[in-house]
Design a protein around this motif. Structure first.
Motif, PDB file in Angstrom:
ATOM      1  N   SER A  41       0.821  -1.214   0.000  1.00 20.76           N
ATOM      2  CA  SER A  41       0.000   0.000   0.000  1.00 20.76           C
ATOM      3  C   SER A  41       0.853   1.261   0.000  1.00 20.76           C
ATOM      4  N   VAL A  42       1.951   1.249   0.741  1.00 17.69           N
ATOM      5  CA  VAL A  42       2.840   2.412   0.757  1.00 17.69           C
ATOM      6  C   VAL A  42       3.518   2.584  -0.607  1.00 17.69           C
ATOM      7  N   THR A  43       3.938   1.495  -1.213  1.00 16.70           N
ATOM      8  CA  THR A  43       4.574   1.554  -2.531  1.00 16.70           C
ATOM      9  C   THR A  43       3.603   2.068  -3.589  1.00 16.70           C
ATOM     10  N   LEU A  63      -1.111   4.150 -14.643  1.00 15.54           N
ATOM     11  CA  LEU A  63      -0.333   3.014 -14.139  1.00 15.54           C
ATOM     12  C   LEU A  63      -0.060   2.005 -15.254  1.00 15.54           C
ATOM     13  N   ALA A  64      -1.058   1.764 -16.095  1.00 13.99           N
ATOM     14  CA  ALA A  64      -0.917   0.772 -17.162  1.00 13.99           C
ATOM     15  C   ALA A  64       0.147   1.151 -18.179  1.00 13.99           C
ATOM     16  N   GLU A  65       0.452   2.434 -18.295  1.00 15.48           N
ATOM     17  CA  GLU A  65       1.464   2.882 -19.244  1.00 15.48           C
ATOM     18  C   GLU A  65       2.889   2.744 -18.705  1.00 15.48           C
ATOM     19  N   ASN A  82       0.826  -7.746  -6.848  1.00 16.27           N
ATOM     20  CA  ASN A  82      -0.618  -8.018  -6.818  1.00 16.27           C
ATOM     21  C   ASN A  82      -1.424  -6.730  -6.690  1.00 16.27           C
ATOM     22  N   LEU A  83      -0.988  -5.830  -5.807  1.00 11.55           N
ATOM     23  CA  LEU A  83      -1.750  -4.600  -5.595  1.00 11.55           C
ATOM     24  C   LEU A  83      -1.654  -3.672  -6.804  1.00 11.55           C
ATOM     25  N   ILE A  84      -0.491  -3.587  -7.431  1.00 10.11           N
ATOM     26  CA  ILE A  84      -0.361  -2.765  -8.644  1.00 10.11           C
ATOM     27  C   ILE A  84      -1.243  -3.341  -9.759  1.00 10.11           C
TER      28      ILE A  84
END
Length: 100
Positions: A41-43, A63-65, A82-84
């Motif tokens: 979450s911090v990242t 983010l996808a780019e 996983n979170l990304i």
């Protein structure tokens, strides 16, 4: 006895055990693994906060780019990945494509 009213926070259980404990206790207890969920979450927050800066410099806007590189597959790295991935899916309303 306590169920959802108590938070069970744990870390340093090892990759296999930590993911198994989260999955097995998810429906019965409120659990939090600092290595997996806290670091992720911090990242992700840092990456999201940097998006306006990269876009302003003519770079990626979403983010996808971006391209993400992970070294290792421990609890933290796997949790971050996983979170990304989840955030990219949310950002794209579930419309993901995989390019080779």
């Amino acid at each position: 006895r306590f169920g959802r009213t108590v938070l069970i926070q744990f870390e340093d259980f090892g990759n296999t055990n930590a993911f198994r404990l989260l999955e097995n206790s998810r429906d019965r207890f409120t659990t939090f693994n600092d290595d997996i969920q806290g670091t992720a979450s911090v990242t992700l927050a840092g990456v999201i906060a940097s998006l306006p800066e990269t876009a302003a410099e003519g770079g990626a806007k979403t983010l996808a780019e971006h391209t993400f590189l992970f070294l290792g597959a421990g609890e933290a790295g796997t949790g971050i990945a996983n979170l990304i991935a989840h955030a990219i899916q949310e950002e794209s309303n579930g419309q993901l494509s995989i390019e080779e």
